[in-house]
Design a protein around this motif. Structure first.
Motif, short mmCIF file in Angstrom:
data_model
loop_
_atom_site.label_atom_id
_atom_site.label_comp_id
_atom_site.label_asym_id
_atom_site.label_seq_id
_atom_site.Cartn_x
_atom_site.Cartn_y
_atom_site.Cartn_z
N UNK A 86 42.99 51.87 50.77
CA UNK A 86 43.20 50.47 51.06
C UNK A 86 42.06 49.57 50.69
N UNK A 87 41.13 50.06 49.87
CA UNK A 87 39.99 49.24 49.44
C UNK A 87 40.46 48.27 48.36
N UNK A 88 40.18 46.97 48.48
CA UNK A 88 40.54 46.03 47.41
C UNK A 88 39.91 46.47 46.09
N UNK A 89 40.74 46.66 45.08
CA UNK A 89 40.29 47.25 43.81
C UNK A 89 40.78 46.39 42.66
N UNK A 90 39.85 45.94 41.83
CA UNK A 90 40.16 45.05 40.71
C UNK A 90 39.77 45.73 39.41
N UNK A 91 40.70 45.81 38.46
CA UNK A 91 40.41 46.32 37.13
C UNK A 91 40.51 45.20 36.12
N UNK A 92 39.52 45.08 35.26
CA UNK A 92 39.48 44.02 34.25
C UNK A 92 39.40 44.65 32.86
N UNK A 93 40.31 44.27 31.97
CA UNK A 93 40.37 44.74 30.58
C UNK A 93 40.47 46.26 30.57
N UNK A 94 39.48 46.97 30.03
CA UNK A 94 39.53 48.44 30.09
C UNK A 94 39.77 48.91 31.52
N UNK A 95 39.15 48.25 32.49
CA UNK A 95 39.34 48.62 33.88
C UNK A 95 40.79 48.52 34.32
N UNK A 96 41.52 47.54 33.78
CA UNK A 96 42.94 47.41 34.14
C UNK A 96 43.75 48.56 33.57
N UNK A 97 43.35 49.06 32.41
CA UNK A 97 44.04 50.18 31.78
C UNK A 97 43.75 51.49 32.50
N UNK A 223 34.99 27.56 36.67
CA UNK A 223 35.99 27.21 37.68
C UNK A 223 37.07 28.28 37.76
N UNK A 224 37.46 28.83 36.60
CA UNK A 224 38.45 29.90 36.58
C UNK A 224 37.92 31.17 37.23
N UNK A 225 36.65 31.49 36.98
CA UNK A 225 36.04 32.66 37.62
C UNK A 225 36.01 32.49 39.13
N UNK A 226 35.64 31.31 39.57
CA UNK A 226 35.61 31.05 41.02
C UNK A 226 37.03 31.08 41.60
N UNK A 227 37.97 30.56 40.83
CA UNK A 227 39.37 30.52 41.28
C UNK A 227 39.92 31.92 41.49
N UNK A 228 39.74 32.79 40.50
CA UNK A 228 40.33 34.13 40.57
C UNK A 228 39.42 35.10 41.31
N UNK A 229 38.20 35.28 40.83
CA UNK A 229 37.31 36.27 41.43
C UNK A 229 36.81 35.83 42.80
N UNK A 230 36.44 34.55 42.90
CA UNK A 230 36.00 34.05 44.19
C UNK A 230 37.12 34.11 45.20
N UNK A 231 38.35 33.73 44.78
CA UNK A 231 39.49 33.81 45.69
C UNK A 231 39.78 35.22 46.12
N UNK A 232 39.67 36.16 45.20
CA UNK A 232 39.90 37.57 45.53
C UNK A 232 38.84 38.09 46.50
N UNK A 233 37.58 37.73 46.26
CA UNK A 233 36.51 38.20 47.12
C UNK A 233 36.56 37.61 48.52
N UNK A 234 37.02 36.39 48.62
CA UNK A 234 37.09 35.75 49.95
C UNK A 234 38.34 36.14 50.71
N UNK A 235 39.30 36.76 50.02
CA UNK A 235 40.56 37.11 50.67
C UNK A 235 41.60 36.02 50.61
#
Length: 239
Positions: A86-97, A223-235
């Motif tokens: 249940x740990x929040x897990x984010x994959x980006x590019x190669x990580x998503x694959x 702003x996009x980084x804060x929108x997506x990554x910041x939003x994900x990190x804050x819940x």
């Protein structure tokens, strides 16, 4: 996410661009912990209580080339264990694959060629935004992308976003996969393109135009980084 916990960041080459990620993580009173499995560094136990979240970044490898790069298999196991815990897990590019393979999906060469430069990411109509879920709207925008491989999301997952060429995001349980790069700064784009410049020109990529857009759109990209990554990190964005 628990304040003071670690965000495990898996990188796939030396000097990965962590400028924006580090800032966003520390803003949430979390502790970034970079791990380099490609260099032989061991991954922690994802359910040990210290790991608040996991982020698996991009890199030059193919997720399916595990014979040449066996550390990718250890990453698959780690990502699977993290999501099962249940740990929040984010994959980006190669990580998503890698995350796709870890949860029963696939990674493969793309059939629509190189996607390089700034792309328009849009919500897949009919997904969770119909029920008021904010996540797909947060994924929309113009972002940097650089890949030829792609993923087939695992069974039971929800496709969230696409570009004109490829699927761009899906989620399943505590896992969120993103093919594009909301985390990369203009300096990181310049570094990446300088390494791959000759190859990109053979594909007909206008490297100077991409660099110019990276510089001109810095504030929008942040702003996009804060929108997506910041939003994900804050819940605010949950999966």
């Amino acid at each position: 996410m628990n304040r003071g916990g670690e965000v495990v960041i898996i990188t796939h080459f030396d000097d990965a661009d962590l400028l924006w990620l580090d800032r966003l993580i520390r803003e949430q009173e979390l502790v970034p912990r970079t791990v380099r499995p490609f260099g032989g560094e061991p991954l922690p136990q994802p359910g040990d209580g210290d790991t608040a979240a996991v982020i698996c970044l991009g890199g030059p490898h193919s997720a399916y080339d595990t014979a040449a790069h066996p550390f990718l298999l250890s990453e698959e196991t780690f990502l699977r264990d993290a999501t099962e815990a249940g740990v929040p897990t984010l994959g980006i590019c190669l990580g998503s694959q890698i995350l796709s393979r870890a949860l029963g999906g696939q990674a493969m060469p793309g059939t629509r060629g190189l996607e390089c430069g700034f792309i328009d990411v849009r919500t897949v109509q009919g997904t969770a935004e119909a029920s008021g879920d904010p996540l797909p709207d947060w994924l929309c925008g113009r972002f940097f992308s650089f890949h030829t491989d792609t993923f087939l999301p695992p069974a039971g997952s929800e496709l969230l976003a696409v570009s004109d060429q490829y699927p761009q995001a899906w989620r399943l349980g505590s896992a969120l996969a993103i093919q594009f790069h909301p985390e990369i700064s203009p300096a990181g784009i310049r570094q990446l393109l300088s390494i791959e410049e000759d190859k990109l020109r053979t594909y007909g990529i206008d490297v100077e135009a991409v660099l110019a857009e990276a510089t001109a759109s810095r504030d929008t990209a942040w702003a996009g980084a804060r929108q997506i990554l910041g939003g994900w990190l804050t819940g605010r964005i949950t999966v």
